[in-house]
Scaffold this active site. Structure first.
Site, PDB file in Angstrom:
ATOM      1  N   HIS A  14       0.864  -1.199   0.000  1.00 50.05           N
ATOM      2  CA  HIS A  14       0.000   0.000   0.000  1.00 50.05           C
ATOM      3  C   HIS A  14       0.887   1.230   0.000  1.00 50.05           C
ATOM      4  O   HIS A  14       1.501   1.577   0.998  1.00 50.05           O
ATOM      5  CB  HIS A  14      -0.919   0.019   1.228  1.00 50.05           C
ATOM      6  CG  HIS A  14      -1.928   1.130   1.191  1.00 50.05           C
ATOM      7  ND1 HIS A  14      -3.284   0.918   1.382  1.00 50.05           N
ATOM      8  CD2 HIS A  14      -1.795   2.464   0.980  1.00 50.05           C
ATOM      9  CE1 HIS A  14      -3.930   2.073   1.292  1.00 50.05           C
ATOM     10  NE2 HIS A  14      -3.043   3.028   1.058  1.00 50.05           N
ATOM     11  N   HIS A  16       1.593   5.369  -1.789  1.00 49.00           N
ATOM     12  CA  HIS A  16       1.258   6.526  -2.631  1.00 49.00           C
ATOM     13  C   HIS A  16       2.562   7.147  -3.110  1.00 49.00           C
ATOM     14  O   HIS A  16       3.442   7.423  -2.296  1.00 49.00           O
ATOM     15  CB  HIS A  16       0.479   7.576  -1.833  1.00 49.00           C
ATOM     16  CG  HIS A  16      -0.795   7.046  -1.249  1.00 49.00           C
ATOM     17  ND1 HIS A  16      -2.003   7.138  -1.896  1.00 49.00           N
ATOM     18  CD2 HIS A  16      -1.039   6.383  -0.091  1.00 49.00           C
ATOM     19  CE1 HIS A  16      -2.940   6.565  -1.148  1.00 49.00           C
ATOM     20  NE2 HIS A  16      -2.394   6.094  -0.048  1.00 49.00           N
ATOM     21  N   VAL A  17       2.687   7.356  -4.420  1.00 54.18           N
ATOM     22  CA  VAL A  17       3.919   7.986  -4.937  1.00 54.18           C
ATOM     23  C   VAL A  17       3.660   9.279  -5.710  1.00 54.18           C
ATOM     24  O   VAL A  17       4.604   9.932  -6.132  1.00 54.18           O
ATOM     25  CB  VAL A  17       4.741   7.025  -5.827  1.00 54.18           C
ATOM     26  CG1 VAL A  17       5.274   5.847  -5.007  1.00 54.18           C
ATOM     27  CG2 VAL A  17       3.954   6.532  -7.024  1.00 54.18           C
ATOM     28  N   ARG A  18       2.370   9.626  -5.906  1.00 50.81           N
ATOM     29  CA  ARG A  18       2.023  10.839  -6.686  1.00 50.81           C
ATOM     30  C   ARG A  18       2.476  10.719  -8.143  1.00 50.81           C
ATOM     31  O   ARG A  18       2.611   9.638  -8.671  1.00 50.81           O
ATOM     32  CB  ARG A  18       2.569  12.117  -6.032  1.00 50.81           C
ATOM     33  CG  ARG A  18       2.396  12.208  -4.526  1.00 50.81           C
ATOM     34  CD  ARG A  18       0.957  12.001  -4.078  1.00 50.81           C
ATOM     35  NE  ARG A  18       0.856  12.101  -2.616  1.00 50.81           N
ATOM     36  CZ  ARG A  18      -0.113  11.560  -1.898  1.00 50.81           C
ATOM     37  NH1 ARG A  18      -1.071  10.852  -2.482  1.00 50.81           N
ATOM     38  NH2 ARG A  18      -0.156  11.708  -0.596  1.00 50.81           N
ATOM     39  N   ASN A  42      -4.787   7.339  -6.225  1.00 49.20           N
ATOM     40  CA  ASN A  42      -5.618   8.511  -5.885  1.00 49.20           C
ATOM     41  C   ASN A  42      -4.950   9.812  -6.311  1.00 49.20           C
ATOM     42  O   ASN A  42      -4.527  10.617  -5.501  1.00 49.20           O
ATOM     43  CB  ASN A  42      -5.978   8.533  -4.393  1.00 49.20           C
ATOM     44  CG  ASN A  42      -4.771   8.540  -3.478  1.00 49.20           C
ATOM     45  OD1 ASN A  42      -3.721   8.007  -3.813  1.00 49.20           O
ATOM     46  ND2 ASN A  42      -4.921   9.152  -2.321  1.00 49.20           N
ATOM     47  N   LYS A  73      -2.085  -1.056  -9.333  1.00 53.78           N
ATOM     48  CA  LYS A  73      -3.356  -1.750  -9.186  1.00 53.78           C
ATOM     49  C   LYS A  73      -4.475  -0.731  -9.082  1.00 53.78           C
ATOM     50  O   LYS A  73      -4.369   0.272  -8.406  1.00 53.78           O
ATOM     51  CB  LYS A  73      -3.317  -2.609  -7.921  1.00 53.78           C
ATOM     52  CG  LYS A  73      -4.618  -3.292  -7.673  1.00 53.78           C
ATOM     53  CD  LYS A  73      -4.422  -4.597  -6.943  1.00 53.78           C
ATOM     54  CE  LYS A  73      -5.757  -5.290  -6.869  1.00 53.78           C
ATOM     55  NZ  LYS A  73      -5.677  -6.648  -7.295  1.00 53.78           N
ATOM     56  N   HIS A 110     -10.391   0.881   1.677  1.00 52.55           N
ATOM     57  CA  HIS A 110     -10.140   1.866   2.732  1.00 52.55           C
ATOM     58  C   HIS A 110     -11.361   1.777   3.634  1.00 52.55           C
ATOM     59  O   HIS A 110     -12.429   2.252   3.269  1.00 52.55           O
ATOM     60  CB  HIS A 110      -9.987   3.250   2.114  1.00 52.55           C
ATOM     61  CG  HIS A 110      -9.718   4.329   3.110  1.00 52.55           C
ATOM     62  ND1 HIS A 110      -8.657   5.192   2.993  1.00 52.55           N
ATOM     63  CD2 HIS A 110     -10.371   4.678   4.245  1.00 52.55           C
ATOM     64  CE1 HIS A 110      -8.672   6.030   4.026  1.00 52.55           C
ATOM     65  NE2 HIS A 110      -9.708   5.746   4.791  1.00 52.55           N
ATOM     66  N   HIS A 148      -4.586  -0.601   5.659  1.00 55.49           N
ATOM     67  CA  HIS A 148      -4.112   0.220   6.791  1.00 55.49           C
ATOM     68  C   HIS A 148      -5.066   0.208   7.994  1.00 55.49           C
ATOM     69  O   HIS A 148      -5.625   1.222   8.361  1.00 55.49           O
ATOM     70  CB  HIS A 148      -3.807   1.658   6.356  1.00 55.49           C
ATOM     71  CG  HIS A 148      -4.809   2.338   5.468  1.00 55.49           C
ATOM     72  ND1 HIS A 148      -6.146   2.397   5.747  1.00 55.49           N
ATOM     73  CD2 HIS A 148      -4.643   2.976   4.290  1.00 55.49           C
ATOM     74  CE1 HIS A 148      -6.745   3.060   4.788  1.00 55.49           C
ATOM     75  NE2 HIS A 148      -5.871   3.411   3.886  1.00 55.49           N
ATOM     76  N   LEU A 193      -4.787   9.567   7.498  1.00 54.81           N
ATOM     77  CA  LEU A 193      -6.088   8.904   7.517  1.00 54.81           C
ATOM     78  C   LEU A 193      -5.914   7.440   7.140  1.00 54.81           C
ATOM     79  O   LEU A 193      -5.215   7.161   6.162  1.00 54.81           O
ATOM     80  CB  LEU A 193      -7.056   9.577   6.531  1.00 54.81           C
ATOM     81  CG  LEU A 193      -7.577  10.942   6.974  1.00 54.81           C
ATOM     82  CD1 LEU A 193      -8.402  11.587   5.868  1.00 54.81           C
ATOM     83  CD2 LEU A 193      -8.415  10.827   8.249  1.00 54.81           C
ATOM     84  N   ASP A 221       1.428   2.722   3.452  1.00 51.91           N
ATOM     85  CA  ASP A 221       0.577   3.894   3.227  1.00 51.91           C
ATOM     86  C   ASP A 221       1.403   5.174   3.256  1.00 51.91           C
ATOM     87  O   ASP A 221       0.898   6.237   3.609  1.00 51.91           O
ATOM     88  CB  ASP A 221      -0.577   3.962   4.233  1.00 51.91           C
ATOM     89  CG  ASP A 221      -1.681   4.911   3.785  1.00 51.91           C
ATOM     90  OD1 ASP A 221      -1.759   5.216   2.574  1.00 51.91           O
ATOM     91  OD2 ASP A 221      -2.462   5.362   4.646  1.00 51.91           O
ATOM     92  N   HIS A 225       3.263  14.559   0.936  1.00 53.09           N
ATOM     93  CA  HIS A 225       2.593  15.833   0.618  1.00 53.09           C
ATOM     94  C   HIS A 225       3.630  16.943   0.776  1.00 53.09           C
ATOM     95  O   HIS A 225       4.523  16.833   1.609  1.00 53.09           O
ATOM     96  CB  HIS A 225       1.453  16.123   1.602  1.00 53.09           C
ATOM     97  CG  HIS A 225       0.269  15.231   1.447  1.00 53.09           C
ATOM     98  ND1 HIS A 225      -0.712  15.434   0.500  1.00 53.09           N
ATOM     99  CD2 HIS A 225      -0.098  14.110   2.118  1.00 53.09           C
ATOM    100  CE1 HIS A 225      -1.634  14.488   0.606  1.00 53.09           C
ATOM    101  NE2 HIS A 225      -1.289  13.663   1.572  1.00 53.09           N
ATOM    102  N   ALA A 237      -3.820  15.075   4.954  1.00 58.14           N
ATOM    103  CA  ALA A 237      -3.536  13.843   5.691  1.00 58.14           C
ATOM    104  C   ALA A 237      -2.506  12.995   4.964  1.00 58.14           C
ATOM    105  O   ALA A 237      -2.585  12.824   3.745  1.00 58.14           O
ATOM    106  CB  ALA A 237      -4.822  13.044   5.863  1.00 58.14           C
TER     107      ALA A 237
HETATM  108  C1  NCD Z   1      -3.450   9.218   1.718  1.00 54.68           C
HETATM  109  C2  NCD Z   1      -2.882  10.162   0.684  1.00 54.68           C
HETATM  110  O1  NCD Z   1      -2.367  11.214   1.054  1.00 54.68           O
HETATM  111  O2  NCD Z   1      -2.928   9.829  -0.493  1.00 54.68           O
HETATM  112  N1  NCD Z   1      -3.408   9.865   2.988  1.00 54.68           N
HETATM  113  C3  NCD Z   1      -3.314   9.250   4.185  1.00 54.68           C
HETATM  114  O3  NCD Z   1      -3.432   9.919   5.223  1.00 54.68           O
HETATM  115  N2  NCD Z   1      -3.121   7.963   4.258  1.00 54.68           N
HETATM  116  C4  NCD Z   1      -4.812   8.865   1.321  1.00 54.68           C
HETATM  117  C5  NCD Z   1      -5.346   7.719   2.059  1.00 54.68           C
HETATM  118  O4  NCD Z   1      -4.785   6.615   1.991  1.00 54.68           O
HETATM  119  O5  NCD Z   1      -6.387   7.898   2.685  1.00 54.68           O
HETATM  120 ZN    ZN Z   2      -3.401   5.056   1.353  1.00 55.21          ZN
END
Ligand code: NCD
Ligand code: ZN
Length: 317
Positions: A14, A16-18, A42, A73, A110, A148, A193, A221, A225, A237
């Site tokens: 899990h 996030h890399v943007r 996302n 995915k 989620h 998560h 989150l 996760d 940011h 978040a």
């Molecule tokens: C995630 C994000 O910033 O993409 N933020 C987080 O607090 N985990 C989004 C998410 O997984 O809810």
């Molecule tokens: Zn996430």
């Protein structure tokens, strides 16, 4: 006292890399430690078609270089981060879920409800009662990853479930309780989150992760940011942990004398649940204190990682 630990190369289930310039900073951090990763799509605009997903994958791969495969995915809209997905919304995707169950495709969820009458800290428990239990009744053989998880309720639910339900656990939810957000003033870099919970939940999560139950596995996760958007009147978040992910998990497992369980949690359980081969290479951790930098460059902005300027006891060799 263990001073060195060699593991089969782990995966991050899990992440996030943007996109764009941000990839340049964060993808190498993950690629240095992990063999594969599930990239959560996302973005703005969101990744909603197979075509967009493949294009996104190739942008990530361009930054991943030698470090092996980074998988992408899709997860179905409506049951994930945009969690305004009430039961009615889930019902709308029932034909999709039916098809996924049939072909054995995993649903990554989620697990939070977001209605304003539910206390923020109770969102996950409410999701289990109002959405997950009915969903599992209707699709008993749909493979679900409860992403998560942050509560004892979720850990207990997954522990008691059958082989169709697994869960990812972040390093920050294993190391911190919600006091971290408020110690000495509001600390936005600990805001994510699902939000950090009480100590009893952290303890239950750590118990689950180190229990030897094969349906719990690693998912950071890690969610980068720009620092100025976290240190903001309406801060966003996400905790960034990819720069020291395995080190933080090692610290958490070591805190309860369970380092011996780390390899299964980090390197075996996720691959087995997904039905993918385990990685073949290895990675070595040493008990050697080091201090992550205060920040990384993040496109035009700054990225402040968790534990910036604060020593970590384990280091990837
Ligand atoms: C995630 C994000 O910033 O993409 N933020 C987080 O607090 N985990 C989004 C998410 O997984 O809810
Ligand atoms: Zn996430």
């Amino acid at each position: 006292m263990t001073s060195s630990l060699t593991l089969t190369r782990p995966d991050d289930w899990h992440l996030h890399v943007r996109d764009g310039a941000a990839l340049q900073t964060v993808v190498p951090h993950t690629a240095a430690q992990f063999g594969r990763a599930i990239i959560m799509p996302n973005l703005k605009p969101p990744v909603t078609t197979a075509e967009l997903a493949l294009a996104y994958k190739s942008r990530i791969m361009a930054k991943a270089k030698a470090a092996g495969v980074v998988a992408c995915k899709l997860y179905p809209a409506g049951a994930t981060t945009n969690s305004d997905a009430g039961v009615t919304d889930l019902k709308k995707i029932y034909p999709t879920l039916e098809a996924m169950q049939k072909v054995g495709m995993l649903l990554l969820v989620h697990g939070e409800v977001t209605s304003s009458d539910i206390d923020l800290f109770d969102r996950e428990a409410a999701f289990i009662d109002t959405q997950l239990i009915p969903l599992r009744r209707d699709f008993p053989e749909l493979k679900i990853v409860f992403e998560h998880i942050t509560t004892q309720d979720a850990a207990d639910y997954v522990m008691a479930a059958d082989r169709f339900v697994g869960a990812t656990l972040t390093a920050h939810h294993l190391l911190y309780n919600r006091n971290a957000i408020f110690t000495g003033g509001i600390r936005p870099h600990y805001y994510c989150l699902p939000v950090l919970k009480r100590e009893k939940h952290r303890v239950a999560l750590l118990n689950a992760a180190t229990s030897g139950n094969t349906r719990f596995f690693l998912g950071t996760d890690s969610a980068p940011h720009p620092a100025h958007l976290k240190e903001h009147a309406s801060g966003c978040a996400g905790c960034y942990t990819a720069h020291a992910a395995l080190e933080m998990y090692a610290e958490a497992f070591d805190s309860v004398g369970k380092l011996a369980q780390l390899e299964a949690f980090a390197s075996f359980n996720g691959a087995d649940f997904y039905g993918l081969p385990r990685n073949t290479g290895t990675i070595t951790l040493k008990r050697e204190a080091w201090t992550p930098p205060e920040s990384f460059q993040f496109g035009e902005a700054e990225l402040k990682p968790l534990r910036s300027g604060e020593a970590l006891p384990w280091r990837v060799a």
